[in-house]
Design a protein around this motif. Structure first.
Motif, short mmCIF file in Angstrom:
data_model
loop_
_atom_site.label_atom_id
_atom_site.label_comp_id
_atom_site.label_asym_id
_atom_site.label_seq_id
_atom_site.Cartn_x
_atom_site.Cartn_y
_atom_site.Cartn_z
N SER A 253 -9.50 11.20 -34.78
CA SER A 253 -8.48 10.22 -34.40
C SER A 253 -9.17 8.93 -34.00
CB SER A 253 -7.65 10.76 -33.22
OG SER A 253 -6.92 9.73 -32.59
N ILE A 254 -8.51 7.79 -34.29
CA ILE A 254 -9.10 6.51 -33.87
C ILE A 254 -9.20 6.41 -32.36
CG2 ILE A 254 -8.32 5.25 -35.92
CD1 ILE A 254 -6.05 4.08 -34.23
N TYR A 255 -8.43 7.21 -31.64
CA TYR A 255 -8.47 7.15 -30.18
C TYR A 255 -9.70 7.86 -29.61
CZ TYR A 255 -3.80 5.45 -31.03
OH TYR A 255 -2.74 4.71 -31.49
N GLU A 291 -8.27 13.27 -22.50
CA GLU A 291 -7.23 14.30 -22.44
C GLU A 291 -6.22 14.12 -23.57
OE1 GLU A 291 -5.61 13.88 -18.56
OE2 GLU A 291 -7.30 14.88 -17.55
N MET A 292 -5.86 12.87 -23.83
CA MET A 292 -4.90 12.58 -24.90
C MET A 292 -5.49 12.97 -26.25
SD MET A 292 -3.36 8.89 -26.09
CE MET A 292 -4.98 8.33 -26.63
N ALA A 324 4.01 4.38 -33.70
CA ALA A 324 5.11 4.76 -32.81
C ALA A 324 5.51 6.21 -33.03
CB ALA A 324 6.30 3.83 -33.04
N LEU A 325 5.54 6.63 -34.30
CA LEU A 325 5.86 8.03 -34.60
C LEU A 325 4.79 8.97 -34.04
CD1 LEU A 325 7.09 7.73 -38.32
CD2 LEU A 325 8.50 8.28 -36.33
N GLU A 326 3.53 8.58 -34.20
CA GLU A 326 2.43 9.42 -33.69
C GLU A 326 2.52 9.56 -32.18
OE1 GLU A 326 -1.00 8.39 -37.06
OE2 GLU A 326 -1.08 7.47 -35.08
N HIS A 327 2.77 8.46 -31.49
CA HIS A 327 2.85 8.51 -30.03
C HIS A 327 4.05 9.35 -29.59
CE1 HIS A 327 0.60 4.39 -29.93
NE2 HIS A 327 -0.17 5.39 -30.33
N SER A 328 5.16 9.23 -30.31
CA SER A 328 6.35 10.01 -29.97
C SER A 328 6.10 11.50 -30.18
CB SER A 328 7.54 9.54 -30.82
OG SER A 328 7.80 8.18 -30.62
N ALA A 329 5.46 11.83 -31.30
CA ALA A 329 5.16 13.24 -31.58
C ALA A 329 4.22 13.82 -30.53
CB ALA A 329 4.56 13.36 -32.98
N LEU A 330 3.22 13.02 -30.14
CA LEU A 330 2.26 13.49 -29.13
C LEU A 330 2.95 13.72 -27.79
CD1 LEU A 330 -0.70 14.13 -28.54
CD2 LEU A 330 -1.04 11.71 -27.99
#
Length: 519
Positions: A253-255, A291-292, A324-330
């Motif tokens: 992940s880029i994060y 953690e994320m 936005a979809l990725e953050h919502s799913a997470l």
């Protein structure tokens, strides 16, 4: 407190699209996690004034800021990583610089001198950067201490030469202890041998040095972690210490990139090189970041969303929607699967010409858990989007229409429920007897750039029991960014509401419907 502003310039070599934006964002994130106030500037060497008139296939999506600036998508990464609010002047282009210099020349500001690239253009670049670096971007309004500057394109490109020269001079103007350069380069690994090749990086650094900039950190983009021998080779031939060669290999992940850089001692290096008053390693913010990232890798349950659009061959065309979809799913502990569907493939004409493509597109649509129709321009593919919207309504499939997607949902309802078979947007059919979507007052059809409703606007929730109001935490209003030039026709509102089509959000300036739901 830091006595003077610290500048970190991020340049790129070998190829464009190497990941400078993510690396610039990650560097800023690490420094912010150390308690510093960080801002970011993106420089694009193209002559366009802004990104507003680009096709999504040129540079990906056009990212919209609070002040209405239409900018490069990397500013979206800066805002998401650093939790800051940038302005249109944080995106500097060749067009903006030349326009400002020419305007000064016309006013006579140069007192009859010959206006040249050096010193007038290069001085304008430096002045712009120094001025913009001081603009607060955090909610607390504190002036930034560190400015991360990303120079788009590749070292050696003719269009970026004035910017390279400007920063060659800039490093002496602000003094060495306040300026450093990160050079991002590619270390290819041909599948035939599997050997990591350093020659492209050597050549890129040599060219950068020839133009007057010496990299302080060389960040090597590669598929797999760098071998120690390769690191030492780059160190030797590029005249830097081994600790100044940073491996940025592909990660899940880029994060994870900020964590990757922090593990390799980037914070300690910046402390020494820029004399930053940082005590110890960044902890609290990066701990949450880790953690994320770990949670993202462990997700087992999957959620699939069909993205029905026109520019699906290039995922960066919908970068913010996908993030936005990725953050919502997470947030709900699900792994996201985006099913990209070219809306034209859903149209009956495709069934006649390419039946396999038609059936594959419909199979992806029908198997998705939800459907999202994003924004777009032009008539191509709109009937396919309407087909997808109609199917979602009839099957009671979760659906979200953004911008054009919302407008086409209005068209679909008007055609199939209200019986207005010719209902359309005036963008596609100016002569329609039922123009359910019309031009906004802001729209100036005589020009292309900057003629839409742009930037952050407030929408008031009229309906206390709407789904969207609950999703926004039962707020009375919501402030979101706009980029569109058409609106639902307020004169036809009553016809829709009589059939259960609810307009639950309204623009604060009048009768414009911003949020709709089916009853």
């Amino acid at each position: 407190m830091i006595a003077r502003m610290k500048y970190i310039l991020v340049t790129g070599g070998v190829i464009s699209g190497i990941g400078k934006g993510i690396i610039a964002s990650s560097v800023g994130t690490i420094l912010k996690s150390c308690g510093l106030h960080v801002t970011a500037i993106k420089i694009d060497p193209y002559i366009n004034i802004d990104a507003g008139t680009f096709s999504p296939y040129e540079h990906g999506e056009v990212f919209v800021l609070d002040d209405g600036g239409e900018v490069d998508l990397d500013l979206g990464n800066y805002e998401r990583f650093l939790d800051i609010r940038l302005t249109k002047d944080n995106n500097l282009t060749t067009g903006k610089i030349y326009q400002s210099v020419i305007n000064k020349e016309r006013r006579g500001d140069y007192l009859g001198k010959t206006v040249q690239v050096v010193p007038h253009i290069t001085d304008a670049i430096q002045e712009w950067v120094m001025k913009q670096a001081k603009i607060p971007v955090d909610d607390d309004g504190v002036e930034p201490q560190v400015c991360v500057i990303e120079l788009g394109g590749t070292v050696g490109d003719i269009e970026s030469m004035p910017f390279i020269e400007a920063f060659r001079q800039f490093q002496f103007k602000v003094k060495k202890e306040n300026f450093c350069n990160i050079h991002v380069s590619l270390v290819p690994q041909p599948s035939a041998t599997g050997e990591q090749k350093t020659k492209p990086t050597q050549n890129s650094v040599r060219e950068l040095r020839g133009l007057g900039l010496s990299p302080d950190l060389i960040m090597c983009r590669c598929c797999t972690p760098l071998d120690n021998a390769v690191k030492e080779k780059i160190s030797m031939f590029c005249h830097v210490e081994p600790e100044q060669v940073i491996c940025v290999h592909d990660v899940s992940s880029i994060y994870r990139v900020p964590l990757l850089l922090e593990e390799q001692g980037v914070v300690n290096y910046f402390c020494r090189r820029l004399d930053l008053p940082i005590e110890g390693r960044p902890r609290k913010m990066l701990t949450k970041w880790k953690e994320m990232s770990d949670r993202s890798d462990r997700l087992l349950e999957q959620c699939s969303i069909a993205l029905v659009g026109k520019y699906t061959k290039f995922s960066d065309s919908y970068a913010s929607v996908i993030k936005a979809l990725e953050h919502s799913a997470l947030a709900i502990s699900h792994k996201l699967e985006v099913k990209y569907i070219d809306s034209a493939d859903l149209e009956p004409a495709t069934l006649q010409e390419e039946p396999v493509k038609y059936h594959e597109a419909w199979q992806k649509l029908c198997s998705a858990d939800g459907i999202l129709v994003p924004g777009g321009f032009g008539v191509r593919g709109t009937e396919g989007k309407i087909q997808a919207i109609s199917w979602a309504r009839k099957q009671k499939k979760p659906f979200l229409g953004v911008c054009l997607g919302m407008q086409l949902a209005v068209c679909e309802f008007a055609r199939n429920i209200l019986g207005w078979e010719d209902a359309n947007s005036t963008e596609f059919d100016p002569e329609s007897k039922h123009p359910v979507v019309i031009d906004m007052p802001e729209h100036n059809p005589g020009q292309m750039g900057g003629t839409m409703r742009l930037g952050k606007r407030r929408t008031i929730f009229k309906n206390q029991n709407s789904i969207l109001r609950r999703l926004y935490g039962d707020a009375d209003y919501v402030e979101e960014r706009h980029r569109h030039r058409f609106e639902v026709n307020p004169e036809l509102k009553q016809h829709f509401e009589e059939k259960g089509f609810r307009f639950v959000g309204q623009d604060v300036e009048g009768e414009r419907m911003e949020v709709i739901e089916l009853g």
